[in-house]
Scaffold this active site. Structure first.
Site, short mmCIF file in Angstrom:
data_model
loop_
_atom_site.label_atom_id
_atom_site.label_comp_id
_atom_site.label_asym_id
_atom_site.label_seq_id
_atom_site.Cartn_x
_atom_site.Cartn_y
_atom_site.Cartn_z
N HIS A 32 29.38 -48.47 29.74
CA HIS A 32 29.05 -49.38 28.64
C HIS A 32 29.31 -48.70 27.29
O HIS A 32 29.95 -49.28 26.40
CB HIS A 32 27.59 -49.80 28.77
CG HIS A 32 27.10 -50.74 27.72
ND1 HIS A 32 26.72 -52.04 27.98
CD2 HIS A 32 26.93 -50.57 26.38
CE1 HIS A 32 26.34 -52.62 26.85
NE2 HIS A 32 26.46 -51.75 25.86
N GLU A 33 28.80 -47.48 27.14
CA GLU A 33 28.93 -46.79 25.85
C GLU A 33 30.38 -46.41 25.57
O GLU A 33 30.86 -46.52 24.44
CB GLU A 33 28.03 -45.55 25.79
CG GLU A 33 26.54 -45.83 25.97
CD GLU A 33 26.02 -46.97 25.09
OE1 GLU A 33 26.51 -47.13 23.96
OE2 GLU A 33 25.13 -47.70 25.55
N HIS A 81 32.35 -49.18 24.11
CA HIS A 81 32.12 -49.39 22.67
C HIS A 81 33.14 -48.61 21.83
O HIS A 81 33.56 -49.07 20.77
CB HIS A 81 30.72 -48.91 22.27
CG HIS A 81 29.65 -49.95 22.45
ND1 HIS A 81 29.66 -51.14 21.78
CD2 HIS A 81 28.51 -49.95 23.20
CE1 HIS A 81 28.58 -51.85 22.12
NE2 HIS A 81 27.86 -51.15 22.99
N GLN A 84 28.13 -48.68 16.77
CA GLN A 84 27.00 -49.61 16.69
C GLN A 84 26.17 -49.39 15.42
O GLN A 84 25.41 -50.28 15.03
CB GLN A 84 26.11 -49.50 17.93
CG GLN A 84 26.81 -50.00 19.19
CD GLN A 84 25.88 -49.98 20.38
OE1 GLN A 84 25.72 -48.96 21.03
NE2 GLN A 84 25.24 -51.11 20.64
N GLY A 93 21.27 -46.20 25.52
CA GLY A 93 22.51 -45.60 25.02
C GLY A 93 22.84 -46.19 23.66
O GLY A 93 22.38 -47.29 23.32
N CYS A 108 22.90 -55.37 25.52
CA CYS A 108 23.56 -54.53 24.50
C CYS A 108 22.83 -54.71 23.17
O CYS A 108 22.54 -55.83 22.78
CB CYS A 108 25.02 -54.95 24.35
SG CYS A 108 25.90 -53.99 23.10
N LEU A 109 22.57 -53.61 22.49
CA LEU A 109 21.88 -53.66 21.20
C LEU A 109 22.73 -54.37 20.14
O LEU A 109 22.20 -54.79 19.11
CB LEU A 109 21.53 -52.25 20.72
CG LEU A 109 20.57 -51.46 21.64
CD1 LEU A 109 20.44 -50.02 21.13
CD2 LEU A 109 19.20 -52.12 21.72
ZN ZN Z 1 26.19 -51.91 23.84
#
Ligand code: ZN
Length: 188
Positions: free
Chosen positions: A141-142, A145, A51, A46, A99-100
């Site tokens: 999660h997304e 953000h 991000q 995702g 998480c990226l």
């Molecule tokens: Zn993340």
């Protein structure tokens, strides 16, 4: 399409609420195409627009269910409904998230088992997706953000000192840090 650098924890765009998309134009299409390419290159399941430094309420996802069904798409201006979240200790093996924007680490976190996401696609057609298990976790999660929340912000108290230690060690928590999928090997 372009792979874009991914912002790392500390960049204000990750810690503030993103705004609704109001203009559905060619730029939005390009942004979403870049989000898919960046998500796939990272690779991640995702990616939320903040991000890649864009404070808009958009996320992409790609997830293969156990039965092989591929769930892949974009949700614009999402609304999330979730089921109850257990107060029990999360399982390190089955409930550890990454998480990226906090790359290379994983911590366990309880999430709701079920989630319903509504919103619109690039053509402003309504979206309604019911998700369970990890797919539901991805949406939670997304979505977080878009409200300026990273999963590490939601961990149980016992994990917080470790998160702070990592930030200090690797020098995160300041503005302007990012990494480039395909170039920087962060082994997230
Ligand atoms: Zn993340």
């Amino acid at each position: 399409m372009t792979i874009r650098p991914i912002c790392i924890s500390g960049n204000p765009v990750l810690h503030n609420r993103a705004s609704e998309v109001t203009v559905f134009d060619e730029n939005l299409r390009e942004l979403v195409a870049d989000m898919f390419e960046t998500m796939d290159a990272a690779p991640g399941v995702g990616l939320a627009a903040p991000q890649i430094g864009v404070a808009k309420r958009i996320f992409t996802y790609t997830w293969t269910e156990d039965d092989g069904a591929l769930k892949r798409g974009v949700v614009i201006n999402p609304v999330l409904e979730i089921g109850p979240i257990s107060a029990e200790m999360p399982d390190e093996d089955d409930e550890s998230e990454g998480c990226l924007s906090f790359p290379g680490y994983r911590f366990p976190l309880k999430r709701a088992e079920r989630a319903i996401v509504t919103g619109v696609d690039l053509d402003q057609n309504p979206i309604h997706i019911e998700a369970q298990g990890w797919f539901a976790r991805i949406f939670q999660h997304e979505y977080d953000h878009l409200d300026g929340t990273l999963y590490v912000d939601k961990l149980r108290d016992e994990f917080k000192p470790e998160v702070e230690e990592i930030k200090q060690e690797v020098g995160w928590g300041i503005d302007g840090l990012s990494w480039m999928p395909g170039k920087d090997d962060l082994d997230a």
